[in-house]
Structures are given as structure tokens and as C-alpha cells.
Design an enzyme around this catalytic site. Structure first.
Site, PDB file in Angstrom:
ATOM      1  N   ASN A 245       0.804  -1.227   0.000  1.00  0.00           N
ATOM      2  CA  ASN A 245       0.000   0.000   0.000  1.00  0.00           C
ATOM      3  C   ASN A 245       0.837   1.278   0.000  1.00  0.00           C
ATOM      4  O   ASN A 245       0.295   2.369  -0.137  1.00  0.00           O
ATOM      5  CB  ASN A 245      -0.981  -0.004   1.179  1.00  0.00           C
ATOM      6  CG  ASN A 245      -2.100  -1.021   0.973  1.00  0.00           C
ATOM      7  OD1 ASN A 245      -2.334  -1.476  -0.149  1.00  0.00           O
ATOM      8  ND2 ASN A 245      -2.780  -1.394   2.036  1.00  0.00           N
TER       9      ASN A 245
ATOM     10  N   CYS B 166     -10.703  -5.362  -5.000  1.00  0.00           N
ATOM     11  CA  CYS B 166     -11.452  -6.238  -4.086  1.00  0.00           C
ATOM     12  C   CYS B 166     -12.879  -5.734  -3.904  1.00  0.00           C
ATOM     13  O   CYS B 166     -13.116  -4.539  -3.811  1.00  0.00           O
ATOM     14  CB  CYS B 166     -10.791  -6.265  -2.706  1.00  0.00           C
ATOM     15  SG  CYS B 166      -9.386  -7.357  -2.560  1.00  0.00           S
TER      16      CYS B 166
END
Length: 414
Positions: free
Chosen positions: A20, A113
Site C-alpha cells: 500500500n 477487491c
């Protein structure tokens, strides 16, 4: 992934670079033509997807030994297509840099996702505050501006991606930009540090008010990606759930204070140094409640893994998810292993049943859910088969190798 319950994990394991942090940093390279060099870059599916997108915009990406190189050329096209963006939500982060550097960007609305709506409206409102014109048509967002101008922008809700995207755009804007109610995640700090290495003038990163003084030009730099705090937390929980003793190295425990606090509250002994953390064997632990929230509170990206730990705790735990509205998809799969969980919209009640999980075929629904199923499989009797582990490969580098090195019986079958 086939996981056999095999007793306590023992040993030392290192974390990889943070997915991330790596993704926004890779997209930030679009702000400066030339050769950017990165170390501690994780080898992940999402990094491959990002490389593909950068290559489609005229960049060249390659591994040189352990270093990852990105050579940025002026894009032949300013369009990030649906085929590339649908694979990964973070692809939308190419918009801020392209808009700032070249005055235009066309980006497909994102995928990734399926854990909630995560709207891009806050990104677009931020770009508008800097003077960009935004239009949306046929599934694409078109952004244009001859020259962005600094301004003050208040995020209505805390958004990590929105903070990153608008911060990147502001680096080349005329004048000063102030972002209020900005996200405080360590990954944003890592991105800001790389932007500053390139010549940006950013202060306040890691607080809720970030100040960016626009500069005329940025130049490529070299940077080591910060350690992955979510992977580190997952490995720590793997040691805990198996009643093992595991030391996680190359991590920053200061990034995981909320998790460590909750694990200690449950009864685990955890020792930390500046860059390691060790969990010690604990025969039985108590159920504790958690509520996910933006950093520095409990991370939503560790909620599923912590739930796995609570399925075998003594007592009843209440898990409240405030960040994403669709993040309990692992509940039905954990239940297949014998966990006793009652989910409501944003709250799950977990009744711990130590020693009662049994192996079964389960299906991963998203990245962190897949990790929670592997963790539960480590303590379920018999064999747990986790399908759709391509979700796992998006965010964990060789998780099965790392767990095997600690004594887990885990293998991948194609």
C-alpha cells in the site's frame, strides 16, 4: 492452498515491502521523467498490474537484481484503460500525477477487491478544488486543467487514496495547497517522503493537515519502500493463533500499536524493538472487542485476521467494521471451519470455541479474507483447502514459504 493444522509456529520471519506504499509511489513516478530506482519493492500481483499500466502509458519497468527501475517518458496517451484499471482499485492513483504533469488524464472507473463502494468522488472533488474540470462518460473519468492552482480542501471523510491522489497533484500546482482531514496512514508518509526526495515541498504528512507548496519540476530519485505493516501483523497473529513463538523482523512496531495493544489485552506477551516484534506462546487467550477505524486506530486490513484469532479465544468478541460496509465476507467461510460467528451489517459477534475448528474446503473472497482462512487453517484439525488464492498473491509475497519456514504444513497446488 492446502493447510494442515500442525502445532505451534516457531522462528524468525522478515516482512516484505508495503504494497500500500509501493502502489502510490510507483504512480508518483509519472510526475518526473527519467529513471526512478526502488529497493524493498515487494514481488506481488498488484505490482505487476501497476507495471502493466505504467508501461501502457509509455514507461519502462524492470527488475535489475533486487532493485526495481521505472523509466518515465512522456506518455503517448493519457488514458488508463478499463482492462488495466479493473484489476486493481489503486490504478486510479495515476490520475493526480498525469493531471498535474501533463494537464490531462482519462482513467477508467476502478475495480479491485469487492469490499465496499469506496467512491472516487472525494478524489474528484479535490482535483476540482485545484481548478481541474472533471467529466464522467461511458465508464471513464476525464480530467483536464491547463495549470492546477493551490487551494484549501477539506476531505468530508478520511480517505487514504484521495489524500494520496490530491497530494500528488498538488506537488506541481501553482501556490500552496492545504489538505484538511487528510489520512494519517504510514503509507502516506512514505509517499510524501519520496515526493520530497524528488523535490516536492510537503509538510504535515502523518497529521490530519498536509501542506504542499507547489514546485515547477520534480526529478527522479532512489527510495526504499517501507515494511508492510499488514503483512507483519498477519505473521504476528500466525504465531499467536498457533500458540507459537515468532519474531517478525524488518517491521515497524510503532505502525501496529493498535493491534499490539489488543493482543496484549487478550493475554499475549509481545516484546518489541525498533524494527522487530516477538509473540510468545499463550495457552489460552481472552476474547476482546475491536472497532476498525483510520490510522492510528485498528486497521480494517487486519480485521479478518484478528477475527480468525478470536474464533479460538475464550469468551465472546464483538468486531465492528466502520471503514468498509461489505467486509465480513470471510464470516461464512470461517463458519465452514466450525467458527461460531453471527454477522450483522457492520458488527460480527464471535463466540470463541478453542480447539473446535476442523478443516474444510473454503473460498477466498478478497485479499485479507484469504489470509484469515489460512490462519484459521493453521489451527483447524485436518486439512483446509483455500481456493481462489489469487487474492492472496495480490498482497502477500510468498506467504506459504514464510509460514513453512516457521514450521507450518502448507502447500500450493495449481
Amino acid at each position: 492452498m492446502v493447510v494442515m493444522g500442525n502445532g505451534p509456529l516457531k522462528g524468525t520471519v522478515a516482512t516484505s515491502g508495503a504494497k500500500n506504499a509501493a502502489l502510490p509511489i510507483l504512480f508518483s513516478t509519472l510526475l518526473a521523467e527519467g529513471n526512478h530506482v526502488f529497493t524493498n519493492m515487494p514481488k506481488l500481483k498488484d505490482i505487476e498490474s501497476t507495471s502493466e499500466l505504467l508501461n501502457s502509458l509509455g514507461c519502462e519497468t524492470k527488475w535489475v537484481g533486487d532493485e526495481f527501475h521505472v523509466t518515465v517518458n512522456k506518455p503517448s496517451s493519457f488514458e488508463a484503460s478499463y482492462d488495466l484499471v479493473r484489476k486493481m482499485r489503486a490504478s486510479f492513483l495515476c490520475m493526480g500525477p498525469m493531471l498535474a504533469k501533463y494537464g490531462e488524464a482519462v482513467v477508467s472507473q476502478p475495480g479491485g477487491c469487492a469490499i465496499g463502494s469506496r467512491p472516487i468522488d472525494l478524489h474528484l472533488d479535490g482535483f476540482r478544488a485545484l481548478g481541474a474540470t472533471i467529466t464522467q462518460k461511458e465508464g471513464y473519468v476525464h480530467a483536464g486543467s491547463p495549470k492546477l492552482k493551490g487551494g484549501t480542501f477539506l476531505f468530508e471523510t478520511v480517505t487514504v487514496g484521495g489524500t494520496e491522489n490530491v497530494m500528488m497533484a498538488a506537488t506541481l500546482a501553482d501556490g500552496v495547497t492545504v489538505l484538511e482531514n487528510a489520512a494519517k496512514e504510514p503509507e502516506i508518509v512514505d509517499l510524501a517522503e519520496y515526493l520530497n526526495k524528488m523535490g516536492a515541498k510537503i509538510t504535515g504528512h502523518g497529521t490530519s493537515v498536509i501542506r504542499i507548496e507547489g514546485v515547477a519540476k520534480l526529478t527522479p530519485a532512489k527510495h526504499s519502500i517501507m515494511p508492510d505493516r499488514i503483512e507483519a501483523g498477519t505473521l504476528l497473529i500466525a504465531g499467536a493463533i498457533t500458540k507459537g513463538q515468532v519474531t517478525v523482523t524488518k517491521c515497524v512496531p510503532a505502525h501496529l500499536e493498535a493491534l499490539i495493544l489488543k493482543m496484549r489485552e487478550a493475554g499475549f506477551k509481545i516484546e518489541t524493538t525498533k524494527d522487530t516484534m516477538t509473540v510468545f506462546p499463550c495457552d489460552q487467550w481472552e476474547a476482546v472487542d475491536i472497532t476498525t477505524a483510520p490510522h492510528p486506530l485498528f486497521p480494517t486490513d487486519l480485521q479478518a485476521q484478528f477475527m480468525a484469532l478470536m474464533t479460538v479465544a475464550h469468551g465472546t468478541s464483538v468486531i465492528t467494521e466502520t471503514v468498509f460496509e461489505n467486509r465480513f465476507m470471510h464470516v461464512t467461510e470461517l463458519s465452514r471451519l466450525g467458527a461460531d460467528i453471527t454477522p450483522k451489517t457492520r458488527v460480527a459477534v464471535v463466540r470463541g470455541c478453542p480447539g473446535k475448528l476442523t478443516g474444510a474446503p473454503v473460498m477466498a473472497t478478497d485479499l485479507r479474507a484469504s489470509a484469515s482462512l489460512v490462519l484459521a487453517g493453521l489451527v483447524a484439525s485436518g486439512e483446509t483447502v483455500v481456493s481462489r488464492i489469487y487474492h492472496l498473491d495480490r498482497g502477500y509475497e510468498k506467504l506459504e514459504d514464510k509460514l513453512s519456514s516457521l514450521g507450518a504444513k502448507i502447500r500450493r497446488i495449481e
